[in-house]
Design a protein around this motif. Structure first.
Motif, short mmCIF file in Angstrom:
data_model
loop_
_atom_site.label_atom_id
_atom_site.label_comp_id
_atom_site.label_asym_id
_atom_site.label_seq_id
_atom_site.Cartn_x
_atom_site.Cartn_y
_atom_site.Cartn_z
N ILE A 164 -19.00 7.25 -61.62
CA ILE A 164 -17.88 6.79 -60.80
C ILE A 164 -18.20 5.39 -60.29
CG2 ILE A 164 -16.58 7.12 -58.66
CD1 ILE A 164 -16.89 10.12 -59.05
N VAL A 165 -17.28 4.47 -60.51
CA VAL A 165 -17.42 3.10 -60.02
C VAL A 165 -16.47 2.92 -58.85
CG1 VAL A 165 -17.17 0.66 -60.57
CG2 VAL A 165 -18.05 2.25 -62.30
N LEU A 166 -17.00 2.56 -57.69
CA LEU A 166 -16.18 2.22 -56.53
C LEU A 166 -16.00 0.70 -56.51
CD1 LEU A 166 -17.75 4.51 -53.76
CD2 LEU A 166 -15.85 5.01 -55.30
N ALA A 167 -14.83 0.25 -56.86
CA ALA A 167 -14.55 -1.19 -56.94
C ALA A 167 -13.85 -1.63 -55.67
CB ALA A 167 -13.68 -1.48 -58.17
N GLY A 168 -14.57 -2.34 -54.83
CA GLY A 168 -14.00 -2.80 -53.58
C GLY A 168 -15.06 -2.92 -52.51
N MET B 229 -8.45 6.39 -63.55
CA MET B 229 -8.69 5.95 -62.18
C MET B 229 -8.49 7.11 -61.23
SD MET B 229 -6.92 3.06 -59.79
CE MET B 229 -5.87 4.26 -58.99
N VAL B 230 -9.35 7.20 -60.21
CA VAL B 230 -9.24 8.25 -59.21
C VAL B 230 -9.02 7.59 -57.86
CG1 VAL B 230 -11.77 8.36 -58.99
CG2 VAL B 230 -10.36 10.26 -58.17
N LEU B 231 -8.06 8.12 -57.09
CA LEU B 231 -7.74 7.58 -55.78
C LEU B 231 -7.41 8.75 -54.84
CD1 LEU B 231 -7.44 4.80 -54.37
CD2 LEU B 231 -4.98 5.01 -54.74
N HIS C 188 -25.09 8.28 -60.40
CA HIS C 188 -23.71 8.62 -60.76
C HIS C 188 -22.67 7.67 -60.18
CE1 HIS C 188 -24.59 12.54 -62.61
NE2 HIS C 188 -25.47 12.72 -61.65
N VAL C 189 -22.94 7.09 -59.02
CA VAL C 189 -21.92 6.31 -58.30
C VAL C 189 -22.44 4.90 -58.05
CG1 VAL C 189 -20.47 6.17 -56.25
CG2 VAL C 189 -21.08 8.42 -57.18
N ARG D 261 -16.62 7.84 -67.62
CA ARG D 261 -16.56 7.00 -66.42
C ARG D 261 -15.17 7.04 -65.79
NH1 ARG D 261 -17.85 1.04 -67.66
NH2 ARG D 261 -19.99 1.86 -67.72
N LEU D 262 -15.13 7.13 -64.45
CA LEU D 262 -13.91 6.98 -63.68
C LEU D 262 -14.12 5.83 -62.70
CD1 LEU D 262 -13.05 10.70 -62.83
CD2 LEU D 262 -12.01 9.27 -64.60
N VAL D 263 -13.03 5.18 -62.33
CA VAL D 263 -13.12 4.07 -61.38
C VAL D 263 -12.17 4.32 -60.23
CG1 VAL D 263 -11.41 2.70 -62.65
CG2 VAL D 263 -12.99 1.56 -61.09
N CYS D 264 -12.63 4.00 -59.04
CA CYS D 264 -11.81 4.07 -57.83
C CYS D 264 -11.71 2.65 -57.27
CB CYS D 264 -12.45 5.01 -56.81
SG CYS D 264 -11.56 5.11 -55.23
N VAL D 265 -10.50 2.10 -57.26
CA VAL D 265 -10.29 0.73 -56.81
C VAL D 265 -9.59 0.74 -55.46
CG1 VAL D 265 -9.28 -1.51 -57.36
CG2 VAL D 265 -10.06 -0.01 -59.20
N GLY D 266 -10.17 0.06 -54.48
CA GLY D 266 -9.52 -0.01 -53.18
C GLY D 266 -10.49 -0.38 -52.07
#
Length: 411
Positions: free
Chosen positions: A258-262, A304-306, A282-283, A226-231
């Protein structure tokens, strides 16, 4: 030395994406600095974080209440200080000439500045500090002109660097006591648009994290994918590019999540793209989450991926690194000052789908033991560069200098 009384001015406060301002204010208060919180708006914001809810109770709001109160206060201040208000009016109209906004907007800023100036006198503030170089810095400049209280502001980017002439950045710096940049890159961009004689005014003070954010035991990394993208879900953060990279990986049969947190203005578009690209397995999108939830989400991931197109120096990168999570992000702005490729994360060219997909693949394929080593390197770099108490000490020194207390605007 007498007690420092600093008024902080922000366009909207508190906000879920402005936790770094709250941390700075609270760290200054731990040092004995008295802080008056002033915001233009934000008293009706939907807040998830208990800390933000407490901050709202401590904040005075310029635009809260009926419009007649704002107009009456502006007229009263103008009657009490006609020469200073006249000078502030001329300054507002000067900025209006180069602005992309209609001139009445700058008159509204002047009215807001009259309210702020009155509050500065009531609280006997030594100094006024604004966050962001946009409208809050203009209100601070005008309030300083009216009240005689010196001002400064923190430039985060990228918004200030996208339209420096339109927001009168040179004038704001010229009249300030000092200006804070949050990275060396940010300082260099300010140097581009201001007079060289004003370069010494620009100081670097990093955003910071409080010890409570990362001073707890973190268990061994589970071998998940798992990767997370926060923003904020917006164009400059590059989430749409991340979905394209995810589609490439999914079509290759790669297992990942992939988790998009925001949340944000592109939420509807992103949701539709997830459906269109067949990425629902997946997302996932969380919507706005609190600081504690951000921490838990980061800890649940391998990294984390940004994939941002434009930044200053994202606080969420600091948060991820402080939690021993390597970061996958772009070679832009102040990011390479913090993320070292192959040491505590991976850097890739902004806007390149293939490079982003490749970086994700490398992260997923890296053994958990190596991820943990990179995570520890990431945490050490944050401890060295982004301790909030040290950064608060740095800005408190700037507030307390004798030349700040007597700094005046040049005609």
């Amino acid at each position: 030395m007498s007690t420092l009384r600093i008024a902080y001015l922000v366009n909207q406060y508190p906000m879920v994406s402005h936790s770094f301002i709250r941390r700075e204010i609270q760290a200054l208060e731990r040092r004995g600095v008295e802080i008056e919180r002033i915001a233009l708006r934000g008293w009706r914001a939907d807040l998830r974080d208990d800390g933000d809810k407490l901050e709202r109770q401590k904040t005075r709001y310029v635009l809260q209440g009926v419009l007649s109160r704002l107009i009456w206060t502006a007229l009263l201040v103008a009657l009490l200080h006609p020469l200073r208000c006249g000078g502030a009016l001329a300054l507002a109209l000067k900025l209006a000439r180069g602005s992309q906004q209609f001139w009445p907007v700058h008159l509204a800023y002047l009215a807001e500045a009259c309210v702020v100036a009155r509050w500065l006198k009531q609280t006997k503030a030594n100094h006024l500090h604004a966050h962001f170089g946009t409208n809050s810095a203009e209100v601070a400049m005008l309030a300083s002109h009216i009240s005689g209280v010196p001002y400064s502001f923190t430039v985060h980017g990228p918004d200030e660097f996208d339209r420096p002439v339109a927001i009168g950045l040179k004038e704001k710096v010229r009249r300030s006591a000092f200006v804070v940049a949050v990275s060396s890159f940010g300082r260099s961009q300010l140097f581009r648009w201001i007079e060289s004689s004003d370069w010494p005014k620009v100081k670097i003070v990093h955003c910071g994290l409080e010890p409570d954010f990362h001073n707890f035991a973190v268990g061994p990394l589970r071998n998940h994918r798992r990767l997370v993208c926060v923003g904020r879900l917006c164009a400059q953060k590059g989430q749409l590019l991340l979905l394209q990279a995810a589609s490439l990986l999914a079509n290759r049969g790669v297992a990942f999540e992939i988790v998009l947190a925001g949340d944000g203005e592109q939420r509807e578009l992103i949701d539709s793209e997830i459906e269109r690209l067949g990425l629902t397995e997946h997302v996932h999108v969380t919507g706005w989450i609190s600081s504690d939830e951000v921490r838990d989400t980061l800890l649940s991931a391998r990294g984390m991926v940004l994939p941002s197109f434009a930044e200053g120096l994202p606080v969420v990168i600091m948060e991820a690194m402080s939690l021993r999570r390597p970061v996958l992000t772009t070679y832009i702005a102040g990011i390479p000052e913090l993320v070292l490729h192959g040491v505590n994360g991976w850097l890739f060219p902004s806007g390149c789908v293939e490079a982003l997909a490749a970086a994700i693949q490398v992260c997923l394929d890296t053994p958990a033991e190596e991820i943990e080593v990179m995570g520890e390197q990431a945490r050490q770099r944050i401890l060295e560069r982004h301790d909030i108490d040290q950064q608060a000490s740095n800005i408190a020194t700037l507030f307390g200098r004798s030349d700040v207390s007597i700094a005046r605007k040049r005609a």
